[in-house]
Design a protein around this motif. Structure first.
Motif, PDB file in Angstrom:
ATOM      1  N   THR A 167       0.779  -1.253  -0.042  1.00  0.00           N
ATOM      2  CA  THR A 167      -0.076  -0.218  -0.130  1.00  0.00           C
ATOM      3  C   THR A 167       0.782   1.070   0.128  1.00  0.00           C
ATOM      4  OG1 THR A 167      -0.059   0.106   2.395  1.00  0.00           O
ATOM      5  CG2 THR A 167      -1.680  -1.142   1.381  1.00  0.00           C
ATOM      6  N   LYS A 168       0.327   2.266  -0.603  1.00  0.00           N
ATOM      7  CA  LYS A 168       0.989   3.704  -0.514  1.00  0.00           C
ATOM      8  C   LYS A 168       0.299   4.696  -0.533  1.00  0.00           C
ATOM      9  CE  LYS A 168       4.711   6.494  -0.499  1.00  0.00           C
ATOM     10  NZ  LYS A 168       5.486   6.550   0.582  1.00  0.00           N
TER      11      LYS A 168
ATOM     12  N   LEU B 265      10.300  -6.445 -15.683  1.00  0.00           N
ATOM     13  CA  LEU B 265       8.950  -6.123 -15.143  1.00  0.00           C
ATOM     14  C   LEU B 265       9.039  -5.159 -15.981  1.00  0.00           C
ATOM     15  CD1 LEU B 265       6.424  -6.121 -13.430  1.00  0.00           C
ATOM     16  CD2 LEU B 265       7.516  -5.101 -11.730  1.00  0.00           C
ATOM     17  N   LEU B 266       7.862  -4.656 -16.755  1.00  0.00           N
ATOM     18  CA  LEU B 266       7.823  -3.590 -17.850  1.00  0.00           C
ATOM     19  C   LEU B 266       6.350  -3.091 -17.174  1.00  0.00           C
ATOM     20  CD1 LEU B 266       5.963  -3.792 -20.469  1.00  0.00           C
ATOM     21  CD2 LEU B 266       7.865  -5.123 -21.217  1.00  0.00           C
ATOM     22  N   THR B 267       6.165  -1.546 -17.263  1.00  0.00           N
ATOM     23  CA  THR B 267       4.793  -1.077 -17.236  1.00  0.00           C
ATOM     24  C   THR B 267       4.445  -0.459 -18.477  1.00  0.00           C
ATOM     25  OG1 THR B 267       5.758   1.462 -16.491  1.00  0.00           O
ATOM     26  CG2 THR B 267       5.650  -0.320 -15.018  1.00  0.00           C
TER      27      THR B 267
ATOM     28  N   ILE C 111       0.442 -10.846 -18.038  1.00  0.00           N
ATOM     29  CA  ILE C 111       0.022  -9.495 -17.988  1.00  0.00           C
ATOM     30  C   ILE C 111      -0.810  -9.339 -16.502  1.00  0.00           C
ATOM     31  CG2 ILE C 111      -1.572  -7.516 -18.712  1.00  0.00           C
ATOM     32  CD1 ILE C 111      -1.164  -9.196 -21.490  1.00  0.00           C
ATOM     33  N   ALA C 112      -0.517  -8.293 -15.902  1.00  0.00           N
ATOM     34  CA  ALA C 112      -1.047  -7.871 -14.606  1.00  0.00           C
ATOM     35  C   ALA C 112      -1.974  -6.463 -14.802  1.00  0.00           C
ATOM     36  CB  ALA C 112      -0.324  -7.849 -13.426  1.00  0.00           C
ATOM     37  N   VAL C 113      -2.921  -6.432 -14.774  1.00  0.00           N
ATOM     38  CA  VAL C 113      -3.872  -5.349 -14.923  1.00  0.00           C
ATOM     39  C   VAL C 113      -4.026  -4.368 -13.610  1.00  0.00           C
ATOM     40  CG1 VAL C 113      -6.101  -4.344 -15.808  1.00  0.00           C
ATOM     41  CG2 VAL C 113      -4.986  -6.418 -16.910  1.00  0.00           C
ATOM     42  N   LEU C 114      -3.401  -3.336 -13.637  1.00  0.00           N
ATOM     43  CA  LEU C 114      -3.348  -2.580 -12.454  1.00  0.00           C
ATOM     44  C   LEU C 114      -4.490  -1.344 -12.555  1.00  0.00           C
ATOM     45  CD1 LEU C 114      -2.057  -1.907  -9.790  1.00  0.00           C
ATOM     46  CD2 LEU C 114      -0.557  -0.462 -10.766  1.00  0.00           C
ATOM     47  N   HIS C 115      -5.609  -1.639 -11.602  1.00  0.00           N
ATOM     48  CA  HIS C 115      -6.623  -0.384 -11.789  1.00  0.00           C
ATOM     49  C   HIS C 115      -7.050   0.136 -10.443  1.00  0.00           C
ATOM     50  CE1 HIS C 115     -10.154   1.731 -13.542  1.00  0.00           C
ATOM     51  NE2 HIS C 115     -10.814   1.003 -12.476  1.00  0.00           N
ATOM     52  N   GLU C 116      -6.591   1.558 -10.525  1.00  0.00           N
ATOM     53  CA  GLU C 116      -7.135   2.417  -9.405  1.00  0.00           C
ATOM     54  C   GLU C 116      -6.202   1.819  -7.909  1.00  0.00           C
ATOM     55  OE1 GLU C 116     -11.201   2.846  -8.703  1.00  0.00           O
ATOM     56  OE2 GLU C 116     -11.272   4.223 -10.122  1.00  0.00           O
ATOM     57  N   GLY C 117      -4.877   1.307  -8.196  1.00  0.00           N
ATOM     58  CA  GLY C 117      -4.085   0.904  -7.184  1.00  0.00           C
ATOM     59  C   GLY C 117      -4.221  -0.616  -6.821  1.00  0.00           C
TER      60      GLY C 117
ATOM     61  N   GLY D 275      -0.818   3.789 -10.704  1.00  0.00           N
ATOM     62  CA  GLY D 275       0.074   3.564  -9.679  1.00  0.00           C
ATOM     63  C   GLY D 275       1.249   2.807 -10.193  1.00  0.00           C
ATOM     64  N   LYS D 276       1.311   2.593 -11.633  1.00  0.00           N
ATOM     65  CA  LYS D 276       2.545   1.993 -12.234  1.00  0.00           C
ATOM     66  C   LYS D 276       4.005   2.241 -11.666  1.00  0.00           C
ATOM     67  CE  LYS D 276       1.332   2.476 -16.407  1.00  0.00           C
ATOM     68  NZ  LYS D 276       0.507   3.214 -16.118  1.00  0.00           N
ATOM     69  N   THR D 277       4.321   3.454 -11.808  1.00  0.00           N
ATOM     70  CA  THR D 277       5.461   4.162 -11.563  1.00  0.00           C
ATOM     71  C   THR D 277       5.752   4.052 -10.120  1.00  0.00           C
ATOM     72  OG1 THR D 277       5.397   5.794 -13.581  1.00  0.00           O
ATOM     73  CG2 THR D 277       6.787   6.074 -11.758  1.00  0.00           C
ATOM     74  N   THR D 278       4.762   4.355  -9.263  1.00  0.00           N
ATOM     75  CA  THR D 278       4.797   4.042  -7.760  1.00  0.00           C
ATOM     76  C   THR D 278       5.183   2.825  -7.065  1.00  0.00           C
ATOM     77  OG1 THR D 278       3.166   5.932  -7.345  1.00  0.00           O
ATOM     78  CG2 THR D 278       3.820   4.383  -5.662  1.00  0.00           C
ATOM     79  N   LEU D 279       4.788   1.967  -7.953  1.00  0.00           N
ATOM     80  CA  LEU D 279       4.934   0.687  -7.601  1.00  0.00           C
ATOM     81  C   LEU D 279       6.586   0.141  -7.892  1.00  0.00           C
ATOM     82  CD1 LEU D 279       3.850  -1.968  -6.538  1.00  0.00           C
ATOM     83  CD2 LEU D 279       3.060  -2.800  -8.656  1.00  0.00           C
ATOM     84  N   VAL D 280       6.940   0.648  -9.330  1.00  0.00           N
ATOM     85  CA  VAL D 280       8.417   0.526  -9.514  1.00  0.00           C
ATOM     86  C   VAL D 280       9.202   0.878  -8.641  1.00  0.00           C
ATOM     87  CG1 VAL D 280      10.087   0.890 -11.362  1.00  0.00           C
ATOM     88  CG2 VAL D 280       7.626  -0.063 -12.171  1.00  0.00           C
ATOM     89  N   ARG D 281       9.068   2.330  -8.377  1.00  0.00           N
ATOM     90  CA  ARG D 281      10.087   2.824  -7.648  1.00  0.00           C
ATOM     91  C   ARG D 281       9.906   2.282  -5.936  1.00  0.00           C
ATOM     92  NH1 ARG D 281      11.178   8.272  -8.426  1.00  0.00           N
ATOM     93  NH2 ARG D 281      11.006   8.799  -6.117  1.00  0.00           N
ATOM     94  N   ILE D 282       8.857   1.694  -5.544  1.00  0.00           N
ATOM     95  CA  ILE D 282       9.003   0.857  -4.297  1.00  0.00           C
ATOM     96  C   ILE D 282       9.685  -0.421  -4.467  1.00  0.00           C
ATOM     97  CG2 ILE D 282       7.626  -0.657  -2.892  1.00  0.00           C
ATOM     98  CD1 ILE D 282       5.389   1.505  -3.103  1.00  0.00           C
ATOM     99  N   LEU D 283       9.654  -1.090  -5.681  1.00  0.00           N
ATOM    100  CA  LEU D 283      10.420  -2.326  -5.779  1.00  0.00           C
ATOM    101  C   LEU D 283      12.055  -1.751  -6.184  1.00  0.00           C
ATOM    102  CD1 LEU D 283       8.155  -4.374  -8.322  1.00  0.00           C
ATOM    103  CD2 LEU D 283       8.703  -4.916  -6.213  1.00  0.00           C
ATOM    104  N   SER D 284      12.259  -0.744  -6.739  1.00  0.00           N
ATOM    105  CA  SER D 284      13.912  -0.384  -6.908  1.00  0.00           C
ATOM    106  C   SER D 284      14.306   0.317  -5.455  1.00  0.00           C
ATOM    107  CB  SER D 284      13.892   0.497  -7.976  1.00  0.00           C
ATOM    108  OG  SER D 284      12.892   1.716  -8.068  1.00  0.00           O
TER     109      SER D 284
END
Length: 289
Positions: A21-22, A197-199, A213-219, A52-61
């Protein structure tokens, strides 16, 4: 003794997210994200802007801390072992981060030195060859096309051969030819055993590249699977047949009970073959004598 089958070794996911969560003040960006990425695979995180794609990548990195949940990359906890995570990954952002004053080769040598590699020159030459940039290696990066800059950017990210690569919308702003070049590069990475892992917000890109494929919608990840599995979730298609609209002539003939095949053409009705052109009209058509 009865022989028993040996169970295959179980491989830990290269990336694992559990309940991430973020929030930014009142805005909840990620609402409990769960995701596993298998080693050597390409997973596309598909979603619109603001999902929330970029936020998730920033957390993973390890560039951003999650508010809740756990994340591991290459077996290391992102929060507790951030240094080990950074040694295991490369991150390519939405825009190429190359120094346009330096040549392509100088960019690669710079990164190799920053990674404390013992012999940066040969490393740079190998990366140029790997990404089909050898001929352009001596040119300033500012003279490269968009696709070449993106390939150089990915090559710089792969100096040191990290096992896991994050690509954040890698084809944003590229023309169709440059997109194809980047797609070929990403496929080659996975073929070499790299986990990707690409967004993306492009469905065709996810179809072209991803094993899953993972579909991210509203977090939240609302669907996750192979392309075939996701397609089976769609409702059955309906084909609707619409008759061709009749012409005005066909409508008239239907009203009067005539046959379109026997109807005279408009130009024939106005100028029958045996009509005689008046002399005045002939003189007018030919102009003054």
């Amino acid at each position: 003794m009865t022989a028993t089958a040996t169970e295959p070794a179980r491989t830990e996911p290269a990336i694992r997210l559990a309940g991430i969560t973020k929030s930014y003040r009142e805005l909840q960006v990620l609402r409990g994200v769960d995701l596993d990425v298998e080693p050597g695979s390409i997973v596309a995180l598909l979603g619109s802007n603001g999902a929330g794609k970029t936020t998730l990548v920033r957390i993973l990195s390890s560039l951003l801390k999650a508010d809740g949940g756990t994340a591991t990359v290459n077996g290391f906890d992102v929060a507790a072992q951030a240094g080990d995570v950074r040694l295991s990954i490369s991150l390519t952002g939405q825009f190429a981060a190359v120094d346009e004053v330096l040549t392509g080769r100088e960019n690669l040598v710079l990164v190799a030195r920053l990674r404390h590699l013992p012999d940066p020159g040969p490393v740079a030459d190998r990366m140029l060859a790997r990404f089909s940039l050898t001929d352009a290696g001596g040119r300033r990066a500012g003279t490269y096309s968009g696709g070449m800059r993106r390939r150089l950017d990915i090559a710089m990210s792969l100096v040191g051969d990290p096992p896991i690569v994050f690509l954040d919308e890698p084809t944003t702003g590229l023309d169709p030819q440059a997109r194809i070049e980047v797609w070929q590069t990403v496929k080659a990475l996975a073929a070499g055993g790299t986990t990707v892992l690409l967004t993306t917000q492009y469905l065709d890109e996810a179809e072209q590249l991803a094993d899953r494929i993972a579909v991210l919608h509203e977090g939240t990840i609302i669907r996750h699977g192979t392309l075939a599995e996701l397609k089976r979730l769609l409702p059955a298609a309906t084909v609707e047949y619409v008759e061709k609209q009749p012409t005005l002539e066909e409508v008239f003939l239907a009203l009067v009970g005539g046959d379109a095949a026997e109807a005279p053409r408009a130009q024939d009705a106005m100028a029958p073959e045996d009509a005689t052109v008046p002399q005045d009209a002939a003189r007018t058509e030919g102009g003054p004598r």
